[in-house]
Design a protein around this motif. Structure first.
Motif, PDB file in Angstrom:
ATOM      1  N   TYR A   1       0.843  -1.202   0.000  1.00 28.21           N
ATOM      2  CA  TYR A   1       0.000   0.000   0.000  1.00 28.21           C
ATOM      3  C   TYR A   1       0.878   1.252   0.000  1.00 28.21           C
ATOM      4  O   TYR A   1       0.653   2.205  -0.741  1.00 28.21           O
ATOM      5  CB  TYR A   1      -0.902  -0.035   1.237  1.00 28.21           C
ATOM      6  CG  TYR A   1      -1.618   1.257   1.535  1.00 28.21           C
ATOM      7  CD1 TYR A   1      -2.842   1.551   0.954  1.00 28.21           C
ATOM      8  CD2 TYR A   1      -1.063   2.202   2.398  1.00 28.21           C
ATOM      9  CE1 TYR A   1      -3.498   2.738   1.228  1.00 28.21           C
ATOM     10  CE2 TYR A   1      -1.709   3.394   2.679  1.00 28.21           C
ATOM     11  CZ  TYR A   1      -2.928   3.654   2.095  1.00 28.21           C
ATOM     12  OH  TYR A   1      -3.561   4.840   2.363  1.00 28.21           O
ATOM     13  N   ASN A   2       1.902   1.208   0.846  1.00 35.01           N
ATOM     14  CA  ASN A   2       2.792   2.343   1.000  1.00 35.01           C
ATOM     15  C   ASN A   2       3.569   2.611  -0.292  1.00 35.01           C
ATOM     16  O   ASN A   2       3.804   3.768  -0.664  1.00 35.01           O
ATOM     17  CB  ASN A   2       3.786   2.017   2.130  1.00 35.01           C
ATOM     18  CG  ASN A   2       3.980   3.210   3.026  1.00 35.01           C
ATOM     19  OD1 ASN A   2       3.535   4.300   2.719  1.00 35.01           O
ATOM     20  ND2 ASN A   2       4.657   2.993   4.127  1.00 35.01           N
ATOM     21  N   PHE A   3       3.957   1.541  -0.969  1.00 32.55           N
ATOM     22  CA  PHE A   3       4.698   1.686  -2.226  1.00 32.55           C
ATOM     23  C   PHE A   3       3.822   2.358  -3.283  1.00 32.55           C
ATOM     24  O   PHE A   3       4.256   3.290  -3.970  1.00 32.55           O
ATOM     25  CB  PHE A   3       5.174   0.310  -2.703  1.00 32.55           C
ATOM     26  CG  PHE A   3       5.898   0.353  -4.015  1.00 32.55           C
ATOM     27  CD1 PHE A   3       7.171   0.915  -4.106  1.00 32.55           C
ATOM     28  CD2 PHE A   3       5.317  -0.149  -5.164  1.00 32.55           C
ATOM     29  CE1 PHE A   3       7.837   0.971  -5.318  1.00 32.55           C
ATOM     30  CE2 PHE A   3       5.982  -0.103  -6.376  1.00 32.55           C
ATOM     31  CZ  PHE A   3       7.243   0.457  -6.457  1.00 32.55           C
ATOM     32  N   VAL A   4       2.581   1.879  -3.383  1.00 32.23           N
ATOM     33  CA  VAL A   4       1.645   2.484  -4.351  1.00 32.23           C
ATOM     34  C   VAL A   4       1.438   3.959  -4.000  1.00 32.23           C
ATOM     35  O   VAL A   4       1.458   4.842  -4.871  1.00 32.23           O
ATOM     36  CB  VAL A   4       0.294   1.718  -4.333  1.00 32.23           C
ATOM     37  CG1 VAL A   4      -0.732   2.410  -5.202  1.00 32.23           C
ATOM     38  CG2 VAL A   4       0.493   0.286  -4.801  1.00 32.23           C
ATOM     39  N   ASN A   5       1.276   4.216  -2.710  1.00 29.16           N
ATOM     40  CA  ASN A   5       1.137   5.591  -2.230  1.00 29.16           C
ATOM     41  C   ASN A   5       2.355   6.417  -2.642  1.00 29.16           C
ATOM     42  O   ASN A   5       2.226   7.554  -3.120  1.00 29.16           O
ATOM     43  CB  ASN A   5       1.013   5.560  -0.691  1.00 29.16           C
ATOM     44  CG  ASN A   5       0.399   6.820  -0.139  1.00 29.16           C
ATOM     45  OD1 ASN A   5       0.158   7.764  -0.882  1.00 29.16           O
ATOM     46  ND2 ASN A   5       0.146   6.849   1.142  1.00 29.16           N
ATOM     47  N   GLY A   6       3.544   5.833  -2.471  1.00 25.98           N
ATOM     48  CA  GLY A   6       4.779   6.539  -2.802  1.00 25.98           C
ATOM     49  C   GLY A   6       4.850   6.906  -4.272  1.00 25.98           C
ATOM     50  O   GLY A   6       5.237   8.024  -4.629  1.00 25.98           O
TER      51      GLY A   6
ATOM     52  N   ILE B   1       9.948  -0.700   1.347  1.00 24.46           N
ATOM     53  CA  ILE B   1      10.019  -1.851   0.442  1.00 24.46           C
ATOM     54  C   ILE B   1      11.402  -2.493   0.500  1.00 24.46           C
ATOM     55  O   ILE B   1      11.551  -3.706   0.406  1.00 24.46           O
ATOM     56  CB  ILE B   1       9.711  -1.384  -1.016  1.00 24.46           C
ATOM     57  CG1 ILE B   1       8.248  -0.990  -1.127  1.00 24.46           C
ATOM     58  CG2 ILE B   1      10.065  -2.429  -2.042  1.00 24.46           C
ATOM     59  CD1 ILE B   1       7.276  -2.146  -1.110  1.00 24.46           C
ATOM     60  N   LEU B   2      12.429  -1.635   0.634  1.00 24.84           N
ATOM     61  CA  LEU B   2      13.816  -2.139   0.701  1.00 24.84           C
ATOM     62  C   LEU B   2      14.388  -1.791   2.069  1.00 24.84           C
ATOM     63  O   LEU B   2      15.080  -0.762   2.219  1.00 24.84           O
ATOM     64  CB  LEU B   2      14.661  -1.484  -0.405  1.00 24.84           C
ATOM     65  CG  LEU B   2      14.212  -1.730  -1.844  1.00 24.84           C
ATOM     66  CD1 LEU B   2      14.905  -0.776  -2.806  1.00 24.84           C
ATOM     67  CD2 LEU B   2      14.492  -3.172  -2.248  1.00 24.84           C
ATOM     68  N   PRO B   3      14.138  -2.595   3.075  1.00 28.17           N
ATOM     69  CA  PRO B   3      14.489  -2.227   4.446  1.00 28.17           C
ATOM     70  C   PRO B   3      15.975  -1.914   4.665  1.00 28.17           C
ATOM     71  O   PRO B   3      16.323  -1.125   5.516  1.00 28.17           O
ATOM     72  CB  PRO B   3      14.075  -3.465   5.259  1.00 28.17           C
ATOM     73  CG  PRO B   3      13.108  -4.190   4.407  1.00 28.17           C
ATOM     74  CD  PRO B   3      13.488  -3.906   3.000  1.00 28.17           C
ATOM     75  N   GLY B   4      16.851  -2.492   3.848  1.00 34.65           N
ATOM     76  CA  GLY B   4      18.280  -2.234   4.039  1.00 34.65           C
ATOM     77  C   GLY B   4      18.728  -0.907   3.447  1.00 34.65           C
ATOM     78  O   GLY B   4      19.860  -0.472   3.665  1.00 34.65           O
TER      79      GLY B   4
END
Lengths: 66, 461
Positions: B108-113, B334-337
């Motif tokens: 959801y957050n990625f789409v929002n981004g 999405i990419l925690p690192g």
């Protein structure tokens, strides 16, 4: 000191608002208003930066609204 | 202590991202009225207002339609968002995580981004339009959606975008302070634009709104933007924030239910006075210069000079900055690192590239509807989970209870109606020519699907 900055900012805001009203009544023309509003803007920021700049941020400040 | 019980001990700057806001951190209604007054008088207003005129809306429809639409938006915030926010006192993201799972929230957050990047891109265009005025750089809107403006304008967009992205990498605090300082002045400047433009339309040979609409339609062809379209747009342009429940993150701090009325000031100052005033700028420009281009920088410059230039730059910048910042956070999720700075730069680059296509900002009315259509339905999941699950004998916050990262009921309920909605939008089928029409149907479909699918999957579990 805060009240002084508040007064300066309020003066700037009044100046910013007064110009367009005077244009509407025909008292000044559009080029004169541009100068009045520019002065109002400068005065506003002189007062508002120290007045409002230090206030703590609120929950909406990192949110995006349209 | 259970996870949803509040604790009174907290650091002064704690944001309560994974626990309920405690009583000691609650805020009175005055804070919310102040916040919303500034939040909705921003860069988007300079773009949206003139687009109403360019789309052929009549002034009567605009005045009454926006009144009704903004009233409905305020009621939605007050009666849909505020009760859940005050009972749960959790951010949208944490509530979604408990219902849908951490993986679903990342999606959801990625789409929002991604959507934020395009919104920020439009704001980069707005700021660049003002920066270009003193350098005599023309703002030309090419025919093609992905057509570039003049090379000089593209260069300004790249410079403005780079500066905004660099500042966003440092966080949102400094720009939020600039926005707070400028907010009261910006409201007055919007009103000033309206007053000066009205005076210009009245002086000499009188020129009406209808004359301006006629002029544009003769140049660009006949378009229709009727009463109900205006009502729906006024109501749902912030669909992601109220129907979509994004503003749970704000109202979780509310001490009093009456805080839920605070968006009214944003709606009526920003989405009423500011939109109409910005539209009048275009009407006056058509009279004086026979120029129907909705170029925010030039419109403001012609009416109020340097004040207008500064206002458009600040309005665009202070809207683009938190948007890029939050998009960066979403990509980092999405990419925690990855580093936040790097992800913010990626978001800034995407936004700047989007900003280089002036036609995209010209599509802001449709983009805003699309934004609500895609993100709004997630609010239905929260609504159903909060009000109906227990009553129907189902388990609330199922992902939290079952430990799943992707609750399939939520994902299917969200993606199915949204996918169908996007199909309608991009194939220009019924209602698809105006995406804001799809926000409520998608919201209802998502809520119902979530309920039915929960019934099926939870029984199986």
């Amino acid at each position: 000191m805060n009240s002084v900055f508040k007064a300066i900012a309020s003066g700037g805001l009044l100046l910013t608002a007064a110009g367009p009203i005077l244009v509407l009544t025909g008292a000044i023309d559009v080029p004169t208003n541009k100068t009045v509003m520019l002065a109002g803007m400068i005065v506003w920021f002189i007062g508002a930066i120290p007045w409002l700049g230090g206030k703590p941020l609120q929950p909406a400040d990192d949110q995006v609204e349209i | 202590m259970s996870e949803t019980q509040s604790s009174e001990t907290h650091a002064a700057n704690e944001e309560f991202e994974r626990r309920p806001v405690p009583n000691s951190a609650l805020k009175g209604p005055g804070k919310f009225w102040g916040m919303y007054a500034g939040e909705h008088t921003a860069g988007t207003e300079f773009m949206i207002g003139p687009l109403f005129l360019a789309a052929g809306a009549s002034i009567q429809d605009l005045i009454i339609g926006l009144l009704l639409g903004n009233l409905l938006a305020t009621l939605t915030w007050r009666f849909l968002v505020t009760p859940i926010a005050m009972r749960k006192r959790l951010t949208l993201y944490y509530q979604l995580e408990r219902i849908a799972g951490g993986g679903a929230v990342k999606l959801y957050n990625f789409v929002n981004g991604i959507l934020f990047c395009f919104l920020a891109g439009a704001m980069v265009t707005v700021s660049a339009s003002a920066v270009g005025v003193p350098f005599n750089v023309a703002f030309e809107v090419p025919e093609a959606t992905f057509g570039l403006g003049s090379p000089q304008f593209t260069l300004i967009v790249l410079i403005v975008g780079a500066i905004i992205a660099a500042i966003a990498c440092k966080g949102y605090e400094m720009v939020a302070r600039v926005a707070n300082i400028a907010a009261p002045w910006m409201i007055v400047v919007f009103a000033a634009c309206g007053l000066v433009s009205y005076a210009q339309m009245k002086s000499g040979t009188p020129f009406t709104w209808d004359d301006a609409v006629r002029f544009i339609q003769e140049k660009n062809g006949v378009q229709e933007f009727g009463f109900w379209k205006i009502v729906i747009f006024g109501w749902l342009c912030n669909g992601a924030m109220h129907f979509g429940m994004a503003d749970l993150s704000i109202f979780r701090f509310a001490r009093d239910k009456s805080s839920g009325w605070a968006p009214a000031i944003g709606m009526f100052l920003g989405h009423y006075v500011a939109w109409i005033c910005a539209a009048l700028l275009l009407a006056a420009q058509i009279k004086l210069h026979q120029d129907p281009t909705a170029n925010p920088g030039m419109l403001a410059w012609r009416a109020i000079g340097w004040t207008g230039i500064v206002c458009v730059i600040i309005a665009g910048w202070t809207t683009a900055n938190p948007t890029i910042y939050r998009a960066g956070l979403a990509f980092q999720g999405i990419l925690p690192g990855s580093k936040r700075v790097v992800m913010t730069l990626v978001a800034g680059i995407v936004a700047t590239l989007a900003g280089a296509f002036p036609n995209l900002s010209g599509q802001l009315l449709n983009f805003v509807g699309l934004y609500g259509t895609v993100l709004g339905p997630m609010g239905a999941v929260i609504f159903v989970d909060f009000w109906l699950m227990k009553k129907l004998g189902l388990r609330e916050e199922y992902a939290s209870a079952s430990g799943t990262a992707f609750h399939p009921a939520v994902l299917i309920a969200w993606l199915l109606p949204v996918g169908f909605g996007l199909f309608l939008v991009f194939t220009n089928k019924t209602f698809g020519d105006f995406p804001a029409y799809l926000v409520i149907p998608c919201w209802i479909a998502c809520g119902l699907l979530y309920l039915v699918l929960s019934k099926l999957t939870q029984k199986k579990a």
